[in-house]
Each structure stands twice: as C-alpha cells, then as structure tokens.
Design an enzyme around this catalytic site. Sequence first.
Site, PDB file in Angstrom:
ATOM      1  N   GLY A   1       0.795  -1.229   0.000  1.00 10.83           N
ATOM      2  CA  GLY A   1       0.000   0.000   0.000  1.00 10.83           C
ATOM      3  C   GLY A   1       0.825   1.276   0.000  1.00 10.83           C
TER       4      GLY A   1
ATOM      5  N   GLU B   1       0.552   4.510  -5.224  1.00  9.24           N
ATOM      6  CA  GLU B   1      -0.788   4.739  -5.753  1.00  9.24           C
ATOM      7  C   GLU B   1      -1.212   3.432  -6.416  1.00  9.24           C
ATOM      8  OE1 GLU B   1      -2.565   7.870  -5.951  1.00  9.24           O
ATOM      9  OE2 GLU B   1      -1.052   8.638  -4.573  1.00  9.24           O
TER      10      GLU B   1
ATOM     11  N   LYS C   1       3.090  17.548  -5.627  1.00 10.89           N
ATOM     12  CA  LYS C   1       3.307  17.968  -4.235  1.00 10.89           C
ATOM     13  C   LYS C   1       4.155  19.228  -4.154  1.00 10.89           C
ATOM     14  CE  LYS C   1       2.786  13.355  -2.285  1.00 10.89           C
ATOM     15  NZ  LYS C   1       3.490  12.148  -1.907  1.00 10.89           N
TER      16      LYS C   1
END
Length: 814
Positions: free
Chosen positions: A663, A666, A681
Amino acid sequence: MKVLKFGGSSVASSENINKVITIVKESANSTNVAVVVSALGGVTDLLLEAGNLACKSNELYKNRLKTIEERHLQVVRELIPVNNQSSVLGSIKKKLNKLESTLEGVFLINELSHKTSDKIVSFGELLSSFIVAEAMKYSNLDVILKNSQELIVTNENFSNASVKFEKTSSNIKDFFSQNKHQVVVLPGFVALTEKGEVSTLGRGGSDYTAAIITSATNSSILEIWTDVSGMYTANPKFVRQAFPIKNISYQEAMELSHFGAKVLYPPTIQPVLEKEIPIVIKNTFNSKAEGTLITKVSSNKNPIKGISHIENMALITLEGSGMVGIPGFSKRLFESLSQQRINVSLITQASSEHSICIAIDTSDAEKATLVINTEFSYEIEQHKVEPLLVEKNNAIIALVGDNMKSHQGISGKMFSTLGKNNVNIRAIAQGASEKNISAVIAHKDIKKALNTLHSAFFEDQTKQLNLFVVGVGNVGSKLVQQIKNQQQYLLENLKIQVRVIALTNSKKMLFNEDGIDLENWNVPLENAENLNMDLFHAKVTELNYRNSIFVDNTANERISGLYANYLKESVAVVTCNKIACSSNYSNYLNLKSLAREYNAPFLFETNVGAGLPIIDTLKNLIASGDKVTKIQSVLSGSLNFIFNNFNENNSFHEVVQKAGIEGYTEPDPRIDLSGVDVMRKILILARESGTKLELDAIENDSFLPQSSLEAVSLADFMETLNVEATHFNKIYQNASMNNCRLKYVAEFDNGKAKVGLKEITSDHPFYNLEGSDNIVLFFTERYSQQPLIIKGAGAGADVTASGLFADIIRIGNN
Ligand code: ADP
Ligand code: ASP
Ligand code: MG
C-alpha cells in the site's frame, strides 16, 4: 372549573380519543371541566379542499366527502359499544347529508363565499364534539354536549370572525351557571353571527374558543392539549435540539405564536391575560411531561425564550425617488392592502425613505401587486416610483423574549450567527419594545437558520460537524474507524460532535440524517442506493446542515472537479486528493477564493506528506509574514520506500511490486515512478508559498528508461522494469560506489521547481531517511541559516486518514 382543549391530532383516531377520555377523567375527579375539541386531525383541510373542488365543478369533491365520512364512521365503530352504535351512526349520517347538500349547492353554482366555506368547515368540529361526548357517555362520565355556536357570537367577517364579547360572555356565564354536569364537551372554532349564520374564528381557532370560555367562566386554568410537550424553544419538527420552555410570559407566548409557533393560536392569550388565568400546554401523548406554563411574568430569566418562523412569505418593495420626504405614501400603501384584507407581517423603511419593504403571505402576493400598482399607477408612469418588486420563497425568522431590551449584543449575535452560516438576510425589523427581532431570509435557509440560532442561544456550545464522505477504500475506511474511536473524546473534551451523514464507495451511497452507525456501515452501504454524484450534491444541498464537510478520500479527477459546487453552498471541503490543487493555477485560485467568499474551509493537508503538518506549518509561516526562499524535500513515501529497499539482493521490479502490495504506492505505480505525484506535491507547496506555478513548468529529470516511459498499459510498464533490470541496477551501483544513497528529491528555489532522483551523501539530512518517511526543509527569511525541518511517516492509509481527521477537527475548532 377547568377548561381543557384538545387539538386535531388528539382526537384524530379512536385510540387518541381514548387517551383524551383518560385525561379528562383525571381532571373531572376534582373539578368540573369544559372540554373543547378540534375537528379530527386533517378534517378541516379535507373540508376546505372539498369546498374548493366543488366550486371548480370538480367531482373529486365527492372523494373528499367519502374520506371524511369513512373516518368519522370508523371512529364511532371503534369507540361506541356495538348495541349503541346505530343511533350515533344515524346522527352522524344526518350531519353528513347536510354537508353533502351544501357542497352540491357549491358544485352547481360554482361559487364559494367565505360564508359558505364557514358553513362547510364547521362540520368538522360539530362532528368531532358529538363523537367525543358520546364516547364519554360510555366511559362513565357525567357528560353533556353543548354547541358553542349557541354561546359564541361574532361579526360577519366570515372565516376569521371577531367575537362580540359582551353577548358571548353573558351566554357562557348563563349556560355554565346552570349546568349540573361534571363534563361539558363543546366544539371549538365554530360560532354564529348575530343573524344566526355560521361563522368561524380562523384556522387554529379552537384554542381561542377555549380561552373565551375560560375567561367568561373565571376558570382556574386553561389546558391546551396537543401533540408536543409544550411550547418549544423552536419548532421541534425543524430543530431536533429544541426543548419545551418551562415558563413563559403571556407577551412572549403571544409574540412566539404570532411569529409562527402554531402550537398556540395567537388571539388565545388575550381573553385569559386580562384575568391572569394561567395557560398550560400539555402533550396528550405524554401526559406526564411537565409542558409549558404561561403566566403574567416568567420565572425564566433567559432574555431569549424562543425562535420562531413563518413560511411562505413574499417580500414586497416599493421604491422610488418620488417617495423621499413626501408624506402619505405609507398611508396609501397600507390602506390599499387593508382594503383587500391583506395582512402585513413585517415592515421596514430606511430613514432615507427611498423604499418601503413589507412581508406578506405569498398567497396574497398577486392581489397585493395589483392593488399597489393600481394605487401608484400615476407615480409609476411619472417614474417617481418603480413598479412593485415582489420576491417569493421567503420566510421570517424571529427571536423572542421579554428581557431582550436590557441585554446588549443580542441582535449582533443573531446576525453574525446567520452571516457565518451564509444565511443571507433580506430585511430586518425590531420593535421598540424589543420583544422580538425578526429577519427575512430565503425559504431554503429556514432549517439552517433555526438550527444555528438555536445552537447559539440555547445549546451548550457543542459544535456539530456533518461529514459527507466520498470513498471508503484504504484511507476512507481508516478515517471512519478513527472517527468512531475518537467520537466520545471529541465530544467530551473539545465539544465537537462528529457525525457521518453520508458514505459512498465506487458504486453505492448511503445517507442517514441522524448520522451513520460507524460500527456497522458495510452492509447498509452495500444495500444502499446507487451512487450518483449529482443526486449526492442535491441531497447535501437540500439537507443544508451547518458545518457540512465534503470529505474526498479518492484520487479521482471527477470528484475533485466537484469541489467548487460544494464550496458555493458553504460546504467545507477536506481532501487527500491532490488533483484539484495541482490542476491549473486559475482553478486552484478559484477554489481558494470560493472558500473565502462562502466561509467554507478548503483543507488539503494530506496532499503533501500525508498526516505531517507541512501545509499548515507553511500557512502559519506565510500568515505571520515570513517568506519562503527555498524548499528541499523528499516527498514521495513510495519512492523512498522503493529506493530504501532496492539493493544488490533484489530486483527493481520486485521492490516496486512489494511496495504496491503493502500500500505504499498509488494503485497505478506509474504516478509515483514517473515523478508526477512528487511534481504535484512540490507544485502545491510552491503555490502555498505564494508562487504562481503550473505543473508543466516543473523540471522532471526521469530515472526511468525510455521503454518504461513509453509503455501503454500498466502490465507493459511492469514488464519493462524486468527487461530493463540492468538500467536500474546501474543506477544503484553508481550511487553505492560514490557512498551515496538514492533519494527522489523535489526542490523549489527562486520561483522554479524541479524533481528527480539524486545521489545523497552521508552528511546530508536526507541520507538517513527511513522507510516511507518524508522530509521537508523550509528555508525562509526567518529560517535562513538552519532550515525548518518537518520529518516523519509520509505515506500509508493510517497516517493519511489521521491527516484528514486533523483537517476535520481544524474546522471544528475554528
Ligand atoms: P393542535 O391540532 O393540537 O391544535 P397544532 O398543529 O395546531 O396542534 O400545533 C401543534 C404543532 O405546532 C406542533 O406539532 C409543532 O409542529 C408546531 N409548532 C410550531 N412551533 C412550535 C413551537 N415553538 N413549540 C411547539 N410546537 C410548535
Ligand atoms: N379545526 C380548525 C383548524 O384546523 C381549528 C382548530 O383545530 O383549532 O384550523
Ligand atoms: Mg392548533
């Protein structure tokens, strides 16, 4: 003697009438009682509908008649012992036949005067009082039925007649002085004119009948029995937190009822006020509840006793330069309205006298427009006055209390509370007596306005946050879990009540106005209605809750395209989805300005560094006057994880796969590996630092080989990682030979941003960055030598969810 009045819902069915009988019996043990009853709940409306249909030659009036008949016959069958039913049923049928012939007459001549309408509606109370009296006979009560039409005399203002008090009082006194029965049942609402024609006292008028009898008989108390436990601080059907007011003065009760607290018909107070007889409002369905006591002075010292509202108001504005300083305009305006029997609920006029604004019932708007435009036709032609401006779909909301005049700041608090919640105020009125402050607002805002005012004036300052959560994948389900675990703490320690009103996954959407049970939402969500984001928006808007928050846990572009629609409805947006803030600059700016304009926070702390307080820190720096000169950062938890794990003992392909499974990337790892995610970002940080920058202006020096960049599908892409193993191994070996570690770095310097993989030497703060951690170095005017450093876990569902949660709480603390 006592007078007890039972409203429509109290006598709506045989079951309810039995409750009435129990209540009456209890009172009749100790004193004589007069029992005034309304028509069976809903019957007055049915009668009026039947009349209107008949008048339009619509045969459907017969259906209404049939319904009326069936309801009454059913109640008789259920209440009266079988052996005694036939005579009671016979009398009822006789009355219904009379009603039928009146309606037939209306049907034939297509005309329905107020007078005939009164005749028709009077059957409601005549029937109900007859049935209640009969039922009491069979319950061992010494009861007599007295038709109040023989007692109450009115003028000929049919449908809303005025009582002739002298004659009425003496009739009532005469009757009761001779009455020997324990209980007298009387129909409310109905009366006769001096000529003996049927009249009525206005909708809700049974309360008034009871008050007139109370006063004339000098009874000790008037009890109004209804379907709520008293007069509430606001209409309980709109405000869940409303509660019954223990004690209120006659004046306050009158103001509240005038401004829409339907529980008491406004004229009711006058007859008992003069004799200072107390009124108590009680609940037939919860007879033990204390109810509301209405007396001359209230023992309750709170300056505000209640908030009420009137719906269906039209705002009418008469405006023009020709009105300034010229006497007689208002007189002509109000005279023409009063000639048409149009009631004015609120008046405001600015001291410039340039306009007069009034609120009237919407049903009178057309009539009012016609008379006023006719009255001022000359001035309109001369352009001294504008044609009348009529705005429908408004409502009046009013704060009521005797002691407001000795407290400053109440109107300030009222208007700022409404303003903060984006309730637009169209007109304001405050009488010099300061028993009420009223404002005209849009109909759609009623519920929100009542609830925010109620919360500001009556509730301990617990703030309710209403969440509309989109997406319950990894992050969303963690968020729901965290909210569940923390709900009690927030309530007790921060006075914030967090409720999840809606939840969606990619297929379904679940709504619960009371808040979804967070222990158990999976199955209800599976069984909920299909997801439709238009409908979702419509529901959020319709609910119109204050402190509504739209929470986006997706990475979906379509969802991020919806934020503006929510902000425009004053719904806050909290999101971990980076797409909106990294889309084109004008869109980013637009969202920020909507947030300011509509007073709806737009928070996206988790767009950078998951739960780390990066954006919030940056905001505080900027707000306090600092300027960012340079940012150096490692902002991809995914890439950090990948390059921390990639070494001579494994392959790049394996590590990317592992990161996906755990996890850290993405769902589509290309977004991470291509550097797009990091570009977004650093773009957001640059923008939050005050720089106008677009995504395509960011330099991206990709470490991927050409074949990976050109791969079409995800599977093809993953395959290139295998095929190009040498390329990746070489990157690692070079770094290792130089005693460096690989870090994917994002930099912002002098208005420009770039991202790329870098070899980091052991003396650099990035060198020891573990696992999936992020780090940001802010170089600012204040932090010019040593940067301000924020470092910690920057990826993962748990920390992202906690970042979202922190944004939600920020709104709560605001
Ligand atoms: P009845 O048929 O008993 O005369 P009404 O329907 O006329 O009853 O009045 C009771 C209703 O008044 C309540 O059900 C409630 O919806 C409404 N209401 C409006 N404002 C208030 C208030 N401030 N307090 C209590 N009830 C209110
Ligand atoms: N039945 C009448 C009405 O519905 C009077 C009343 O109930 O007070 O308005
Ligand atoms: Mg009523």
